[in-house]
Design a protein around this motif. Structure first.
Motif, PDB file in Angstrom:
ATOM      1  N   ARG A   8       0.857  -1.222   0.077  1.00 32.84           N
ATOM      2  CA  ARG A   8       0.016   0.052  -0.083  1.00 32.84           C
ATOM      3  C   ARG A   8       0.863   1.272   0.069  1.00 32.84           C
ATOM      4  O   ARG A   8       0.570   2.144  -0.892  1.00 32.84           O
ATOM      5  CB  ARG A   8      -0.884   0.010   1.342  1.00 32.84           C
ATOM      6  CG  ARG A   8      -1.717   1.408   1.315  1.00 32.84           C
ATOM      7  CD  ARG A   8      -3.110   1.117   1.930  1.00 32.84           C
ATOM      8  NE  ARG A   8      -3.794   2.249   2.114  1.00 32.84           N
ATOM      9  CZ  ARG A   8      -4.365   3.122   1.368  1.00 32.84           C
ATOM     10  NH1 ARG A   8      -4.822   2.694   0.040  1.00 32.84           N
ATOM     11  NH2 ARG A   8      -5.172   4.268   1.624  1.00 32.84           N
ATOM     12  N   THR A  38      -2.555   9.098  -6.731  1.00 34.17           N
ATOM     13  CA  THR A  38      -1.957   8.641  -5.587  1.00 34.17           C
ATOM     14  C   THR A  38      -0.728   7.996  -5.323  1.00 34.17           C
ATOM     15  O   THR A  38      -0.509   7.215  -4.566  1.00 34.17           O
ATOM     16  CB  THR A  38      -3.295   7.399  -4.803  1.00 34.17           C
ATOM     17  OG1 THR A  38      -3.245   6.521  -6.204  1.00 34.17           O
ATOM     18  CG2 THR A  38      -4.555   7.864  -4.908  1.00 34.17           C
ATOM     19  N   SER A  64      -6.175   7.358   8.055  1.00 33.90           N
ATOM     20  CA  SER A  64      -6.498   6.654   6.988  1.00 33.90           C
ATOM     21  C   SER A  64      -7.934   6.454   6.610  1.00 33.90           C
ATOM     22  O   SER A  64      -8.303   5.532   5.839  1.00 33.90           O
ATOM     23  CB  SER A  64      -6.022   5.182   7.140  1.00 33.90           C
ATOM     24  OG  SER A  64      -6.370   4.352   8.326  1.00 33.90           O
ATOM     25  N   ASP A  70     -13.416   9.191   1.114  1.00 34.83           N
ATOM     26  CA  ASP A  70     -13.714   7.728   1.294  1.00 34.83           C
ATOM     27  C   ASP A  70     -14.845   7.284   1.175  1.00 34.83           C
ATOM     28  O   ASP A  70     -14.872   6.085   0.813  1.00 34.83           O
ATOM     29  CB  ASP A  70     -13.369   7.564   2.965  1.00 34.83           C
ATOM     30  CG  ASP A  70     -11.899   7.779   3.365  1.00 34.83           C
ATOM     31  OD1 ASP A  70     -10.912   7.702   2.273  1.00 34.83           O
ATOM     32  OD2 ASP A  70     -11.551   7.903   4.416  1.00 34.83           O
ATOM     33  N   ASN A  75      -9.696   6.034  -0.552  1.00 32.16           N
ATOM     34  CA  ASN A  75      -8.416   6.136  -0.329  1.00 32.16           C
ATOM     35  C   ASN A  75      -7.974   7.700  -0.429  1.00 32.16           C
ATOM     36  O   ASN A  75      -7.019   8.185  -0.838  1.00 32.16           O
ATOM     37  CB  ASN A  75      -7.918   5.651  -1.742  1.00 32.16           C
ATOM     38  CG  ASN A  75      -8.278   6.147  -2.981  1.00 32.16           C
ATOM     39  OD1 ASN A  75      -9.085   7.067  -2.977  1.00 32.16           O
ATOM     40  ND2 ASN A  75      -7.581   5.949  -4.021  1.00 32.16           N
ATOM     41  N   SER A  78      -4.393   8.513   0.583  1.00 28.29           N
ATOM     42  CA  SER A  78      -3.600   8.217  -0.499  1.00 28.29           C
ATOM     43  C   SER A  78      -3.434   9.493  -1.203  1.00 28.29           C
ATOM     44  O   SER A  78      -2.200   9.993  -1.716  1.00 28.29           O
ATOM     45  CB  SER A  78      -3.824   7.065  -1.393  1.00 28.29           C
ATOM     46  OG  SER A  78      -3.672   5.997  -0.458  1.00 28.29           O
ATOM     47  N   HIS A  79      -4.506  10.117  -1.331  1.00 31.46           N
ATOM     48  CA  HIS A  79      -4.403  11.413  -2.368  1.00 31.46           C
ATOM     49  C   HIS A  79      -3.719  12.621  -1.507  1.00 31.46           C
ATOM     50  O   HIS A  79      -2.901  13.137  -2.037  1.00 31.46           O
ATOM     51  CB  HIS A  79      -5.850  11.796  -2.515  1.00 31.46           C
ATOM     52  CG  HIS A  79      -6.606  11.006  -3.637  1.00 31.46           C
ATOM     53  ND1 HIS A  79      -6.388  10.948  -5.083  1.00 31.46           N
ATOM     54  CD2 HIS A  79      -7.408   9.971  -3.750  1.00 31.46           C
ATOM     55  CE1 HIS A  79      -7.029  10.289  -5.868  1.00 31.46           C
ATOM     56  NE2 HIS A  79      -7.716   9.503  -4.972  1.00 31.46           N
ATOM     57  N   GLU A 110       4.849   5.323  -3.641  1.00 34.58           N
ATOM     58  CA  GLU A 110       3.468   4.697  -3.775  1.00 34.58           C
ATOM     59  C   GLU A 110       2.768   4.926  -2.514  1.00 34.58           C
ATOM     60  O   GLU A 110       3.028   4.571  -1.305  1.00 34.58           O
ATOM     61  CB  GLU A 110       3.371   3.098  -3.981  1.00 34.58           C
ATOM     62  CG  GLU A 110       2.092   2.390  -4.123  1.00 34.58           C
ATOM     63  CD  GLU A 110       1.355   2.824  -4.944  1.00 34.58           C
ATOM     64  OE1 GLU A 110       0.060   3.522  -4.758  1.00 34.58           O
ATOM     65  OE2 GLU A 110       1.503   2.472  -6.308  1.00 34.58           O
ATOM     66  N   CYS A 111       1.215   5.434  -2.772  1.00 31.35           N
ATOM     67  CA  CYS A 111       0.500   5.793  -1.383  1.00 31.35           C
ATOM     68  C   CYS A 111      -0.800   4.911  -1.365  1.00 31.35           C
ATOM     69  O   CYS A 111      -1.785   4.921  -0.439  1.00 31.35           O
ATOM     70  CB  CYS A 111       0.276   7.179  -1.477  1.00 31.35           C
ATOM     71  SG  CYS A 111       1.668   8.346  -1.228  1.00 31.35           S
ATOM     72  N   ASP A 112      -0.899   4.206  -2.580  1.00 32.25           N
ATOM     73  CA  ASP A 112      -2.412   3.388  -2.750  1.00 32.25           C
ATOM     74  C   ASP A 112      -2.192   2.098  -3.547  1.00 32.25           C
ATOM     75  O   ASP A 112      -2.755   1.821  -4.344  1.00 32.25           O
ATOM     76  CB  ASP A 112      -3.383   4.345  -3.351  1.00 32.25           C
ATOM     77  CG  ASP A 112      -4.677   3.885  -3.114  1.00 32.25           C
ATOM     78  OD1 ASP A 112      -5.036   3.011  -2.159  1.00 32.25           O
ATOM     79  OD2 ASP A 112      -5.519   4.062  -4.129  1.00 32.25           O
ATOM     80  N   ARG A 115       0.026  -1.440  -6.951  1.00 27.44           N
ATOM     81  CA  ARG A 115      -0.535  -1.124  -8.313  1.00 27.44           C
ATOM     82  C   ARG A 115       0.576  -1.110  -9.292  1.00 27.44           C
ATOM     83  O   ARG A 115       1.762  -1.186  -8.896  1.00 27.44           O
ATOM     84  CB  ARG A 115      -1.140   0.331  -8.207  1.00 27.44           C
ATOM     85  CG  ARG A 115      -2.092   0.503  -7.443  1.00 27.44           C
ATOM     86  CD  ARG A 115      -3.156   1.790  -7.366  1.00 27.44           C
ATOM     87  NE  ARG A 115      -3.954   1.905  -6.603  1.00 27.44           N
ATOM     88  CZ  ARG A 115      -5.420   1.890  -6.876  1.00 27.44           C
ATOM     89  NH1 ARG A 115      -5.658   1.811  -8.254  1.00 27.44           N
ATOM     90  NH2 ARG A 115      -6.105   2.026  -5.964  1.00 27.44           N
TER      91      ARG A 115
END
Length: 128
Positions: A8, A38, A64, A70, A75, A78-79, A110-112, A115
């Motif tokens: 994540r 994100t 979080s 949300d 997420n 993450s943004h 990476e925050c989300d 991917r």
């Protein structure tokens, strides 16, 4: 260029991949842009302990849950985290290579994840 992340919150050194994608420019400016909202980019040291510290720092930047976004896709954190770092970095090009300092690397944050992220690498030649 595509970069896959595993967690994540993840920090991936993309320096060598960026340099491999660098258009043929002897002197100029390289811009690396992550095409997502994100994930972020930063220039820092890729030393493993510091990478762990960056990941822990990013995780602590925002609660979080409890954000209005949300309700849409869960997420917002993450943004918010990626917004603090930004989506692009610029690095001088000298003799066809990235002119980074001794300990500098281009890091994808990476925050989300996990991917697959798309990065755009462009080069602008110096005007002489």
């Amino acid at each position: 260029m595509n970069v896959s992340t595993e967690h994540r919150i993840d920090v991936v050194d993309v320096t060598e991949r960026v340099e491999a994608e660098l258009p043929a420019v002897d002197h100029g400016l390289c811009t690396v842009f992550v095409e997502h909202t994100t994930a972020a980019l930063s220039i820092n040291e890729a030393e493993p302990h510091l990478v762990d510290d960056i990941e822990a720092f990013v995780a602590e930047l925002s609660a979080s849950d409890g954000w209005k976004h949300d309700a849409l896709d869960g997420n917002a954190d993450s943004h918010l985290r990626s917004s603090l770092f930004g989506r692009s970095v610029c690095v001088p090009i000298r003799d066809g290579k990235l002119a980074l300092g001794t300990w500098q690397s281009v890091l994808l944050i990476e925050c989300d994840g996990p991917r697959t992220r798309s990065l755009s690498v462009t080069a602008t030649p110096s005007v002489e």
